[in-house]
Design a protein around this motif. Structure first.
Motif, PDB file in Angstrom:
ATOM      1  N   TYR A 227       0.816  -1.212   0.000  1.00 40.82           N
ATOM      2  CA  TYR A 227       0.000   0.000   0.000  1.00 40.82           C
ATOM      3  C   TYR A 227       0.852   1.266   0.000  1.00 40.82           C
ATOM      4  N   ASP A 228       2.132   1.122  -0.252  1.00 38.79           N
ATOM      5  CA  ASP A 228       3.074   2.236  -0.210  1.00 38.79           C
ATOM      6  C   ASP A 228       2.693   3.301  -1.242  1.00 38.79           C
ATOM      7  N   PRO A 229       2.283   4.502  -0.807  1.00 35.65           N
ATOM      8  CA  PRO A 229       1.885   5.540  -1.774  1.00 35.65           C
ATOM      9  C   PRO A 229       3.056   6.070  -2.589  1.00 35.65           C
ATOM     10  N   LEU A 242      -6.571   1.168  -2.249  1.00 37.97           N
ATOM     11  CA  LEU A 242      -6.085   1.858  -1.061  1.00 37.97           C
ATOM     12  C   LEU A 242      -4.770   2.579  -1.323  1.00 37.97           C
ATOM     13  N   SER A 243      -3.888   1.993  -2.108  1.00 39.11           N
ATOM     14  CA  SER A 243      -2.607   2.648  -2.396  1.00 39.11           C
ATOM     15  C   SER A 243      -2.817   3.970  -3.137  1.00 39.11           C
ATOM     16  N   LEU A 246      -4.213   6.514  -0.538  1.00 39.48           N
ATOM     17  CA  LEU A 246      -3.132   7.012   0.306  1.00 39.48           C
ATOM     18  C   LEU A 246      -2.252   8.004  -0.445  1.00 39.48           C
ATOM     19  N   LEU A 249      -4.073  11.315  -0.430  1.00 37.61           N
ATOM     20  CA  LEU A 249      -3.933  11.961   0.876  1.00 37.61           C
ATOM     21  C   LEU A 249      -2.538  12.543   1.051  1.00 37.61           C
ATOM     22  N   LEU A 250      -1.542  11.816   0.583  1.00 35.67           N
ATOM     23  CA  LEU A 250      -0.158  12.283   0.695  1.00 35.67           C
ATOM     24  C   LEU A 250       0.050  13.568  -0.095  1.00 35.67           C
ATOM     25  N   PHE A 261       4.123  13.133   5.815  1.00 39.85           N
ATOM     26  CA  PHE A 261       4.462  11.723   6.046  1.00 39.85           C
ATOM     27  C   PHE A 261       5.608  11.615   7.038  1.00 39.85           C
ATOM     28  N   VAL A 265       4.120   9.673  10.130  1.00 39.30           N
ATOM     29  CA  VAL A 265       4.148   8.237   9.830  1.00 39.30           C
ATOM     30  C   VAL A 265       5.552   7.639   9.856  1.00 39.30           C
TER      31      VAL A 265
END
Length: 355
Positions: A227-229, A242-243, A246, A249-250, A261, A265
């Motif tokens: 899921y790493d954006p 989901l990736s 995200l 959002l990033l 981030f 995070v």
């Protein structure tokens, strides 16, 4: 860390030779696929078999290794070594940044370092190898999971480098931070600039770290890589919804918050920040010439220097070693020192009352 000016040419020569040698050793990795035979007139589909721009560092080395290598783990060694050479070059440039940030003329090269990191490590390499995956693998190997030792070097080597040179990796080399920094539009939302907001984001980052460790203990696998954006951003490829969410959002948060981030995070920035608490670690601080002006406070985008009523507070755990505050200080009151409880270089700023 103070370095005698007469030794700078020797250090630069050493780091240049170090990085150049690593690049030459890994030069066959500059192409994403093997070159076709001399007598071949076209590139076959098999030529691309080795390259998968969406795979993370440890995924390319670990996933289905027993199947793809027919049980022979040594067949993956060349790829591991190529990634290792890249990591060694990155660490070499991190040390070079640790020297450059200490001098006014070379501090101006930070922008060049960030652009190079964004282009080479980000878009060219597709964020692979991945520093966060290296962090994951350190935990996994402690839990008995079989991971290649090469994948541990990046995170583990950053600990002594940060101790000696400061947290310059985050501020000068990290391509993840560079992407966020170039998107940021300064001071659009003032509410995110205060000390309370900084404390909340720091608390969120600790919660993420705890959740990450619990997840690793339970699943013994790196779930984040799916899921790493950043992989989506640098490769424009996503395997799940989901990736992409995200990534959105990033990108949006990076416009209004400086390196969101990193602040909420990133486990690497958090743990490297803890290194600054060790006695003798390289930290940013004052030399006693501070007059209490707010120049450094307004210059620090990462908000490692915050203003509480009439006082500025410097938190080296949040500092990314960019050197902006040092360059902006007209009194030459800021610089790099060794963390010493007797001198409290990082606490003098909070004792200076606003004039």
């Amino acid at each position: 860390m103070k370095i005698c000016p007469k030794h700078i040419p020797k250090l630069l020569l050493f780091l240049f030779l170090f990085s150049f040698t690593a690049s030459l050793t890994a030069q066959d990795d500059f192409l994403p696929f093997d070159s076709a035979p001399a007598d071949s007139t076209q590139i076959t589909e098999d030529s691309f078999e080795e390259f998968d721009e969406f795979e993370s560092f440890e995924e390319s080395e670990l996933s289905d290794s027993a199947t793809t290598c027919n049980g022979d783990k040594n067949c993956c060694a060349p790829n591991r070594n190529k990634n290792l050479y890249w990591v060694l070059a990155i660490l070499g440039f991190t040390m070079l940044a640790g020297i450059f940030v200490r001098y006014k003329t070379t501090r101006n090269l930070r922008g060049f370092f960030l652009v190079a990191a964004l282009v080479v490590l980000g878009f060219y390499r597709g964020a692979c190898p991945c520093p966060i995956s290296s962090f994951h693998n350190v935990f996994l190997i402690v839990m008995g999971v079989d991971v290649p030792w090469q994948s541990l070097i990046w995170f583990l080597a950053l600990i002594p480098i940060t101790y000696l040179f400061g947290k310059v990796y985050c501020g000068w080399i990290c391509h993840l931070g560079a992407l966020q920094e170039f998107i940021y539009l300064p001071a659009k939302i003032k509410i995110m600039q205060g000390e309370k907001a900084q404390k909340i984001m720091r608390g969120i980052r600790i919660l993420f770290l705890v959740a990450l460790v619990v997840q690793l203990l339970i699943t013994k696998t790196n779930i984040f890589k799916h899921y790493d954006p950043f992989k989506v951003a640098f490769n424009l490829i996503g395997t799940n919804t989901l990736s992409w969410v995200l990534l959105g959002l990033l990108l949006v948060s990076s416009v209004f918050i400086y390196r969101p981030f990193c602040k909420t995070v990133c486990p690497i920035g958090l743990m490297l920040g803890w290194v600054s608490k060790i006695p003798g670690a390289s930290v940013v601080g004052t030399n006693g010439k501070c007059t209490g002006c707010k120049t450094c406070n307004t210059t620090c985008k990462i908000r490692a220097i915050t203003r509480d009523e009439k006082f500025s507070k410097l938190d080296n755990q949040e500092c990314i070693g960019c050197g902006d505050c040092v360059s902006s200080c007209n009194k030459n009151a800021l610089g790099f020192f060794r963390n010493n409880k007797k001198t409290h270089h990082d606490q003098i700023a909070c004792q200076r009352q606003e004039s």
